[in-house]
Write a protein that holds these residues in place. Structure first.
Motif, PDB file in Angstrom:
ATOM      1  N   ARG A 126       0.858  -1.184   0.000  1.00 54.44           N
ATOM      2  CA  ARG A 126       0.000   0.000   0.000  1.00 54.44           C
ATOM      3  C   ARG A 126       0.893   1.231   0.000  1.00 54.44           C
ATOM      4  O   ARG A 126       2.089   1.145   0.231  1.00 54.44           O
ATOM      5  N   ILE A 127       0.274   2.377  -0.231  1.00 52.64           N
ATOM      6  CA  ILE A 127       0.983   3.661  -0.214  1.00 52.64           C
ATOM      7  C   ILE A 127       0.442   4.490   0.951  1.00 52.64           C
ATOM      8  O   ILE A 127      -0.772   4.663   1.086  1.00 52.64           O
ATOM      9  N   ASP A 128       1.363   5.007   1.777  1.00 56.22           N
ATOM     10  CA  ASP A 128       0.967   5.887   2.884  1.00 56.22           C
ATOM     11  C   ASP A 128       0.439   7.186   2.285  1.00 56.22           C
ATOM     12  O   ASP A 128       1.162   7.881   1.560  1.00 56.22           O
ATOM     13  N   GLU A 129      -0.808   7.503   2.562  1.00 51.53           N
ATOM     14  CA  GLU A 129      -1.430   8.674   1.946  1.00 51.53           C
ATOM     15  C   GLU A 129      -0.800   9.991   2.380  1.00 51.53           C
ATOM     16  O   GLU A 129      -0.976  11.008   1.719  1.00 51.53           O
ATOM     17  N   TYR A 130      -0.064   9.987   3.477  1.00 49.79           N
ATOM     18  CA  TYR A 130       0.539  11.228   3.971  1.00 49.79           C
ATOM     19  C   TYR A 130       1.995  11.393   3.543  1.00 49.79           C
ATOM     20  O   TYR A 130       2.454  12.509   3.337  1.00 49.79           O
ATOM     21  N   THR A 131       2.736  10.278   3.436  1.00 53.42           N
ATOM     22  CA  THR A 131       4.152  10.387   3.087  1.00 53.42           C
ATOM     23  C   THR A 131       4.458   9.923   1.665  1.00 53.42           C
ATOM     24  O   THR A 131       5.535  10.211   1.158  1.00 53.42           O
ATOM     25  N   GLY A 132       3.541   9.173   1.070  1.00 57.04           N
ATOM     26  CA  GLY A 132       3.780   8.636  -0.262  1.00 57.04           C
ATOM     27  C   GLY A 132       4.686   7.420  -0.280  1.00 57.04           C
ATOM     28  O   GLY A 132       5.025   6.908  -1.343  1.00 57.04           O
ATOM     29  N   ARG A 133       5.079   6.924   0.891  1.00 54.91           N
ATOM     30  CA  ARG A 133       5.974   5.767   0.958  1.00 54.91           C
ATOM     31  C   ARG A 133       5.184   4.457   0.985  1.00 54.91           C
ATOM     32  O   ARG A 133       4.066   4.409   1.472  1.00 54.91           O
ATOM     33  N   ARG A 134       5.822   3.415   0.483  1.00 57.87           N
ATOM     34  CA  ARG A 134       5.166   2.103   0.434  1.00 57.87           C
ATOM     35  C   ARG A 134       5.298   1.386   1.784  1.00 57.87           C
ATOM     36  O   ARG A 134       6.280   1.559   2.499  1.00 57.87           O
ATOM     37  N   PHE A 135       4.284   0.543   2.077  1.00 53.53           N
ATOM     38  CA  PHE A 135       4.322  -0.273   3.292  1.00 53.53           C
ATOM     39  C   PHE A 135       3.467  -1.505   3.098  1.00 53.53           C
ATOM     40  O   PHE A 135       2.656  -1.583   2.167  1.00 53.53           O
ATOM     41  N   THR A 136       3.668  -2.475   3.965  1.00 51.54           N
ATOM     42  CA  THR A 136       2.866  -3.694   3.964  1.00 51.54           C
ATOM     43  C   THR A 136       2.899  -4.309   5.355  1.00 51.54           C
ATOM     44  O   THR A 136       3.711  -3.921   6.194  1.00 51.54           O
ATOM     45  N   PHE A 137       2.019  -5.270   5.566  1.00 49.84           N
ATOM     46  CA  PHE A 137       1.940  -5.962   6.850  1.00 49.84           C
ATOM     47  C   PHE A 137       2.114  -7.462   6.675  1.00 49.84           C
ATOM     48  O   PHE A 137       1.775  -8.027   5.634  1.00 49.84           O
ATOM     49  N   PHE A 138       2.630  -8.090   7.721  1.00 48.56           N
ATOM     50  CA  PHE A 138       2.712  -9.534   7.848  1.00 48.56           C
ATOM     51  C   PHE A 138       2.591  -9.815   9.344  1.00 48.56           C
ATOM     52  O   PHE A 138       2.369  -8.886  10.122  1.00 48.56           O
ATOM     53  N   ALA A 139       2.698 -11.066   9.768  1.00 44.92           N
ATOM     54  CA  ALA A 139       2.534 -11.379  11.188  1.00 44.92           C
ATOM     55  C   ALA A 139       3.631 -12.319  11.650  1.00 44.92           C
ATOM     56  O   ALA A 139       4.174 -13.108  10.875  1.00 44.92           O
ATOM     57  N   ASP A 140       3.941 -12.238  12.945  1.00 42.19           N
ATOM     58  CA  ASP A 140       4.883 -13.191  13.528  1.00 42.19           C
ATOM     59  C   ASP A 140       4.129 -14.489  13.811  1.00 42.19           C
ATOM     60  O   ASP A 140       2.915 -14.578  13.567  1.00 42.19           O
ATOM     61  N   PRO A 141       4.793 -15.526  14.312  1.00 47.76           N
ATOM     62  CA  PRO A 141       4.114 -16.814  14.517  1.00 47.76           C
ATOM     63  C   PRO A 141       2.923 -16.761  15.479  1.00 47.76           C
ATOM     64  O   PRO A 141       2.064 -17.645  15.444  1.00 47.76           O
TER      65      PRO A 141
END
Length: 139
Positions: free
Chosen positions: A103-118
């Motif tokens: 996804r793109i941070d709407e405020y900074t324009g930087r990309r990010f994503t999520f995952f999870a630990d075990p």
């Protein structure tokens, strides 16, 4: 009072060996110290990121599971800065870790994503500002 930086975050895991492998082998964090605390029947594993901040990984017998949805009050997620979110997400996926679409941070324009630990703790990859050296600490 003047706060400097985040020193460490403590995480309680359900299966110590599985989480230890995830944080050291999958995420590549460096082991600083590992201690078994017999009085508590618990391990404490200190892990370091390149900037010196740490994650303390604890095992406690019979710890209750983490609430998931709806999100509970308290710590929402941990975010790790990476130079290239796409490359980091691909590296995780290659090791069998499920990663959400970028996804793109709407405020900074930087990309990010999520995952999870075990244990289902949400973890985020957040792209560093272009030209920022890995592990650089802002002044």
């Amino acid at each position: 009072m003047q706060l400097g930086r985040l020193h460490h975050v403590a995480v309680i895991c359900g299966d110590y060996e599985v989480s230890k492998r995830f944080y050291t082998e999958v995420l590549g964090l460096r082991v600083v110290a590992e201690n078994y605390r017999a009085a508590r029947n618990s391990y404490k594993l200190d892990l370091a990121l390149p900037d010196g901040s740490q994650i303390e990984l604890f095992s406690f017998p019979d710890a209750p599971p983490r609430p998931t949805r709806p999100e509970a009050q308290g710590l929402r997620h941990l975010a790790f800065e990476v130079p290239d979110v796409q490359a980091a997400a691909e590296a995780l996926a290659a090791q069998g870790v499920a990663v959400e679409p970028l996804r793109i941070d709407e405020y900074t324009g930087r990309r990010f994503t999520f995952f999870a630990d075990p244990d289902g703790l949400p973890l985020e990859l957040y792209e560093a500002e272009p030209g920022t050296p890995p592990g650089a600490v802002p002044s």
